[in-house]
Scaffold this motif. Sequence first.
Motif, mmCIF file in Angstrom:
data_model
loop_
_atom_site.group_PDB
_atom_site.id
_atom_site.type_symbol
_atom_site.label_atom_id
_atom_site.label_comp_id
_atom_site.label_asym_id
_atom_site.label_seq_id
_atom_site.Cartn_x
_atom_site.Cartn_y
_atom_site.Cartn_z
ATOM 1 N N THR A 65 37.104 20.797 23.494
ATOM 2 C CA THR A 65 38.211 20.743 24.329
ATOM 3 C C THR A 65 39.074 22.048 24.083
ATOM 4 O OG1 THR A 65 40.135 19.355 25.278
ATOM 5 C CG2 THR A 65 39.703 19.472 22.795
ATOM 6 N N GLU A 66 39.905 22.340 25.188
ATOM 7 C CA GLU A 66 40.841 23.322 25.031
ATOM 8 C C GLU A 66 42.331 22.633 25.432
ATOM 9 O OE1 GLU A 66 40.956 26.626 27.803
ATOM 10 O OE2 GLU A 66 38.971 25.938 28.581
ATOM 11 N N SER A 67 42.306 21.312 25.669
ATOM 12 C CA SER A 67 43.528 20.447 26.096
ATOM 13 C C SER A 67 43.975 19.701 24.904
ATOM 14 C CB SER A 67 43.147 19.666 27.140
ATOM 15 O OG SER A 67 42.583 20.220 28.203
ATOM 16 N N GLY A 112 44.169 36.260 36.653
ATOM 17 C CA GLY A 112 43.288 35.732 37.744
ATOM 18 C C GLY A 112 42.117 36.802 37.891
ATOM 19 N N LYS A 113 42.490 38.001 38.324
ATOM 20 C CA LYS A 113 41.725 38.880 38.750
ATOM 21 C C LYS A 113 40.740 39.451 37.392
ATOM 22 C CE LYS A 113 42.612 39.180 43.338
ATOM 23 N NZ LYS A 113 41.997 38.074 44.058
ATOM 24 N N THR A 114 41.586 39.888 36.431
ATOM 25 C CA THR A 114 40.812 40.318 35.113
ATOM 26 C C THR A 114 40.015 39.296 34.629
ATOM 27 O OG1 THR A 114 43.052 41.323 34.478
ATOM 28 C CG2 THR A 114 41.523 40.965 32.773
ATOM 29 N N ALA A 121 28.670 31.591 42.863
ATOM 30 C CA ALA A 121 28.202 32.484 43.930
ATOM 31 C C ALA A 121 28.242 34.052 43.428
ATOM 32 C CB ALA A 121 28.791 32.502 45.413
ATOM 33 N N LYS A 122 29.582 34.366 43.026
ATOM 34 C CA LYS A 122 29.583 35.977 42.529
ATOM 35 C C LYS A 122 28.774 35.926 41.331
ATOM 36 C CE LYS A 122 34.515 35.984 43.469
ATOM 37 N NZ LYS A 122 34.624 37.026 44.784
ATOM 38 N N ALA A 123 28.444 35.059 40.581
ATOM 39 C CA ALA A 123 27.673 35.248 39.426
ATOM 40 C C ALA A 123 26.010 35.491 39.707
ATOM 41 C CB ALA A 123 27.958 33.864 38.314
HETATM 42 P P1 HMG Z 1 44.038 34.615 44.376
HETATM 43 O O1 HMG Z 1 44.215 36.036 43.975
HETATM 44 O O2 HMG Z 1 45.013 33.987 45.306
HETATM 45 O O3 HMG Z 1 42.701 34.572 45.534
HETATM 46 O O4 HMG Z 1 43.625 33.393 43.715
HETATM 47 P P2 HMG Z 1 42.144 35.676 46.553
HETATM 48 O O5 HMG Z 1 43.321 36.357 47.286
HETATM 49 O O6 HMG Z 1 41.224 36.865 45.669
HETATM 50 O O7 HMG Z 1 41.129 34.981 47.467
HETATM 51 C C1 HMG Z 1 40.277 34.299 46.867
HETATM 52 C C2 HMG Z 1 38.949 34.627 47.702
HETATM 53 O O8 HMG Z 1 39.166 33.801 49.056
HETATM 54 C C3 HMG Z 1 38.715 35.904 48.014
HETATM 55 O O9 HMG Z 1 37.247 35.991 48.373
HETATM 56 C C4 HMG Z 1 39.244 36.027 49.568
HETATM 57 O O10 HMG Z 1 38.391 37.039 50.415
HETATM 58 C C5 HMG Z 1 39.038 34.671 50.235
HETATM 59 P P3 HMG Z 1 36.420 36.960 47.404
HETATM 60 O O11 HMG Z 1 36.745 38.188 47.501
HETATM 61 O O12 HMG Z 1 36.658 36.768 46.020
HETATM 62 O O13 HMG Z 1 34.991 36.520 47.610
HETATM 63 N N1 HMG Z 1 39.853 34.258 50.990
HETATM 64 C C6 HMG Z 1 39.467 33.714 52.523
HETATM 65 N N2 HMG Z 1 38.566 33.229 52.667
HETATM 66 C C7 HMG Z 1 38.294 32.478 53.946
HETATM 67 N N3 HMG Z 1 39.478 32.282 54.802
HETATM 68 C C8 HMG Z 1 40.670 32.534 54.424
HETATM 69 C C9 HMG Z 1 40.700 33.669 53.070
HETATM 70 N N4 HMG Z 1 41.809 34.052 52.391
HETATM 71 C C10 HMG Z 1 41.239 34.576 51.209
HETATM 72 N N5 HMG Z 1 41.662 32.521 55.011
HETATM 73 C C11 HMG Z 1 41.933 33.484 41.573
HETATM 74 C C12 HMG Z 1 41.861 33.553 43.025
HETATM 75 C C13 HMG Z 1 40.693 33.431 41.115
HETATM 76 C C14 HMG Z 1 42.624 34.918 40.994
HETATM 77 C C15 HMG Z 1 42.968 32.340 40.963
HETATM 78 O O14 HMG Z 1 42.628 31.075 41.705
HETATM 79 C C16 HMG Z 1 42.844 32.038 39.670
HETATM 80 O O15 HMG Z 1 43.720 32.751 39.069
HETATM 81 N N6 HMG Z 1 42.104 30.980 39.102
HETATM 82 C C17 HMG Z 1 42.297 30.820 37.719
HETATM 83 C C18 HMG Z 1 41.401 31.683 36.546
HETATM 84 C C19 HMG Z 1 39.730 31.597 37.220
HETATM 85 O O16 HMG Z 1 39.451 30.571 37.357
HETATM 86 N N7 HMG Z 1 39.141 32.677 36.772
HETATM 87 C C20 HMG Z 1 37.513 32.613 36.835
HETATM 88 C C21 HMG Z 1 37.202 33.330 35.883
HETATM 89 S S1 HMG Z 1 37.572 32.825 34.058
HETATM 90 C C22 HMG Z 1 37.026 31.476 33.811
HETATM 91 O O17 HMG Z 1 36.226 30.896 34.383
HETATM 92 C C23 HMG Z 1 37.386 30.815 32.494
HETATM 93 C C24 HMG Z 1 38.475 29.634 32.882
HETATM 94 O O18 HMG Z 1 37.339 28.478 33.181
HETATM 95 C C25 HMG Z 1 39.082 29.101 31.536
HETATM 96 C C26 HMG Z 1 38.354 28.960 30.206
HETATM 97 O O19 HMG Z 1 37.618 29.562 29.919
HETATM 98 O O20 HMG Z 1 38.855 28.060 29.371
HETATM 99 C C27 HMG Z 1 39.346 30.029 33.952
#
Ligand code: HMG
Length: 396
Positions: free
Chosen positions: A82-84, A202-204, A245-247
């Motif tokens: 867990t991380e919670s 997020g993006k990083t 999907a990206k992966a």
């Molecule tokens: P954001 O920056 O607000 O989103 O948050 P965005 O502007 O990049 O948009 C997301 C996607 O929606 C994009 O598609 C847009 O084009 C699309 P992509 O280019 O990515 O294919 N979009 C639309 N599509 C259809 N209709 C529309 C529309 N508008 C935009 N109208 C972000 C996204 C992932 C940054 C945010 O949700 C976040 O910070 N999430 C948390 C971090 C995360 O999950 N990271 C994933 C990798 S790290 C990981 O998995 C580890 C983790 O589980 C933790 C751990 O290990 O403990 C998080």
Amino acid sequence: MKGRITVPVGIERISFYTPRYMLPLRELATARGADYDKYRIGIGQEIMAVAPPDEDVVTMAASAAIPMQEDFQAVELVLFATESSIDQSKSAGLFVHGLLGLPQRCRVVELKQACYSATLALRIALQTVAANPKAKVLVLASDIARYELGSPAEPTQGAGAIAMLVSATPRLVTFDPAAGIHAEDAMDFWRPNYREEAVVEGKTSTRLYLHALQKTWEHFHEQTGCLLADFDYCCFHTPFTNMAAKAYQILQKIQPPETPKPDENSFAQRVEPSLQYNRITGNTYSASLYECLACLLDQAPNDLTDRRISFFSYGSGCTAEFFSGTILPGYKQHLCTDQHREVLEERTPLTVRQYEDVFNLAVPHDGWDYTFGQYRTGPFRFAGVSGHKRIYARNE
Ligand code: HMG
């Protein structure tokens, strides 16, 4: 098949639990002034699970393990990922050990490395059982994903737990010994001890996830010579389904140029069947990859017998692992599909106002005694705090 040395240990049972409350993301999009298609298509999520105040990683993990109760007396090791975390010293696994009445001749420990720790727990479990085939190991992965209200990460929250019984009489999946691994000290996502919500770049984080996928694939490919085409299905750590999907796109891109092009439906066939639960629970952090496996086993339209699966586990910070396994004949008789359907279908939808109220009702940190109001939970609930001790109760 290349890289395939089947070891006679693996997963005997797998079971998933998610809280009894959820928020449809259409409602959240309206409240935040966002286009719902950004959540539904762009991120790939439709509903997120919401844990009520009397549900935590202990109650969720104990609830997930209930279908394995016939085997509890054979459990010699409990690994709780867990991380919670709820305590800086005592393992959450020991609270579960008490609630489930597990044997006292048992080892219990908690593991942490973001979403990756359940994968190390699985690996330790496989090695333990290989060394002592009479032992069974209970691997628990349980998390509540919390980000700040109104943040870009908010629609990727979720909650849930996985329980896996690992033994020398596997009924579901066995694993190949090869694994591609990667580690690097990075700050993409973390949660300082004084915060309830994760901090995330997020993006990083998405870039690093894909970089780690590439590195682990290269290491895995070096050892096994395997290609993506050698796998029938791919399960990924899934913070949101569009990440999977990206992966998958990256894996396709980094195949050797002479590799035959997969057909256009390959994502729908190889990945989509594992994503249906995640799309309606949200990120379950350490449980997420194994929630995808449970979903694939329950929901794949075809018989999976002897099908080869690739797994990618990622934990921010970061560590990652790429590995593989094979589905066993007769697996269908040992699934918990009905329980999973029930827990997902019988959830109470919240309004955004109710979700925000629940979100803000964090466990108090002032050291006083509290009794929590009763919400809907599974078989167990976190009833309160007394004398700095967490009190758990079994629901009648
Ligand atoms: P954001 O920056 O607000 O989103 O948050 P965005 O502007 O990049 O948009 C997301 C996607 O929606 C994009 O598609 C847009 O084009 C699309 P992509 O280019 O990515 O294919 N979009 C639309 N599509 C259809 N209709 C529309 C529309 N508008 C935009 N109208 C972000 C996204 C992932 C940054 C945010 O949700 C976040 O910070 N999430 C948390 C971090 C995360 O999950 N990271 C994933 C990798 S790290 C990981 O998995 C580890 C983790 O589980 C933790 C751990 O290990 O403990 C998080």
